[in-house]
Enzyme design. Sequence first.
Site, PDB file in Angstrom:
ATOM      1  N   HIS A  16       0.865  -1.194   0.000  1.00 58.61           N
ATOM      2  CA  HIS A  16       0.000   0.000   0.000  1.00 58.61           C
ATOM      3  C   HIS A  16       0.897   1.238   0.000  1.00 58.61           C
ATOM      4  O   HIS A  16       1.287   1.750   1.043  1.00 58.61           O
ATOM      5  CB  HIS A  16      -0.897  -0.018   1.238  1.00 58.61           C
ATOM      6  N   HIS A  18       1.306   4.801  -2.582  1.00 59.29           N
ATOM      7  CA  HIS A  18       0.943   5.593  -3.757  1.00 59.29           C
ATOM      8  C   HIS A  18       2.210   6.263  -4.283  1.00 59.29           C
ATOM      9  O   HIS A  18       2.810   7.084  -3.582  1.00 59.29           O
ATOM     10  CB  HIS A  18      -0.088   6.658  -3.382  1.00 59.29           C
ATOM     11  N   HIS A 196      -9.576   0.986  -1.092  1.00 60.92           N
ATOM     12  CA  HIS A 196      -9.504   1.673   0.188  1.00 60.92           C
ATOM     13  C   HIS A 196     -10.898   1.616   0.826  1.00 60.92           C
ATOM     14  O   HIS A 196     -11.891   2.010   0.199  1.00 60.92           O
ATOM     15  CB  HIS A 196      -9.116   3.136  -0.011  1.00 60.92           C
ATOM     16  N   GLU A 199     -11.046   3.529   6.228  1.00 66.97           N
ATOM     17  CA  GLU A 199     -10.027   4.462   6.735  1.00 66.97           C
ATOM     18  C   GLU A 199     -10.779   5.573   7.463  1.00 66.97           C
ATOM     19  O   GLU A 199     -10.819   5.640   8.679  1.00 66.97           O
ATOM     20  CB  GLU A 199      -9.181   5.025   5.598  1.00 66.97           C
TER      21      GLU A 199
END
Length: 336
Positions: A16, A18, A196, A199
């Site tokens: 994970h 970006h 996702h 969160e």
Amino acid sequence: MSLADFVRGLPKAELHMHIEGSLEPELMFALAARNRIDLPFKSVEAVRAAYAFSNLQDFLDIYYQGAQVLQTEADFQDLAMAYFRRLAADGGVHAEMFFDPQTHTDRGLPFSVAINGLLAGMAQAERELGVTSKLILCYLRHLDEDAAFATLKAAEPWLDRIAGVGLDSSEVGHPPSKFARVFEASRAAGLKLVAHAGEEGPPAYVWEALDLLKVDRIDHGNRSLEDARLTERLVAEGMTLTVCPLSNLKLCVVDDLAAHPLKRMLDLGLKATVNSDDPAYFGGYLLDNYLRTAEAVGLTRAELVTLAKNSFAGSFLDDADKAARIAQIDAYAAAN
């Protein structure tokens, strides 16, 4: 051997991260100069001062602004290699990294520029650093599903080099159900699926990711613990959660790292992993996330080994590669 040395030597995968979120201020300024782009910041220090986020949207606003400096394939290759060097220094040997093509195509950049640059960086990292990687295309959830379909269409020439698709950007108000059809089409195209969920969004978003998107793993997933039945299901299905402790702290998902649920996740039998999310913005790469969280919540060496094993078990490597990597961890732990 110190804990830091032990964890650095532990073979690890990152699931994970970006790639646009690994854009350090120094590289941002270098690329801005190379591409003759005026930044709204006068110095590296001013950029770092702006990294005081109170929520996900505050972060996203500056994240998209920073991406403007990425203009050429060389820029994306340099960005990727800067990340891979940090990963290798942290003992990371495999990465499955997200990229956001819509962030770039919406500002007029051809899809090919971002992906060709990243693929070149991935090949260079394997050649020079021995770090393997896979690429996951993310749909921006604050845009509509038609835009996601257009992105999937644009990606068609590269689908054999894309491992999966994900769903990122502003979570609240953009449930996974909004993207059910494009995820179905992505699955039909042979891609793995991640999203996702949980969160800032509620446990209901995790249920949707499982039941409507039929994901192969959940990114974040923290708020799953608010729903005992959901937690039991995630354990029973062996669903991997790609947890990002320092990101959670920086974005105020947790108020104190000592209150982070990672140890509880492991105690419950969840297949949690440790990841850096957007490390340039959140103050820590992979090793920092392991060490600071271990200190804050009291992770044992055995638990750190479990987290490393989970990172390969939950990866999109083939079964033989997974088994080989996990055997390396066992050998390392036995020797140290």
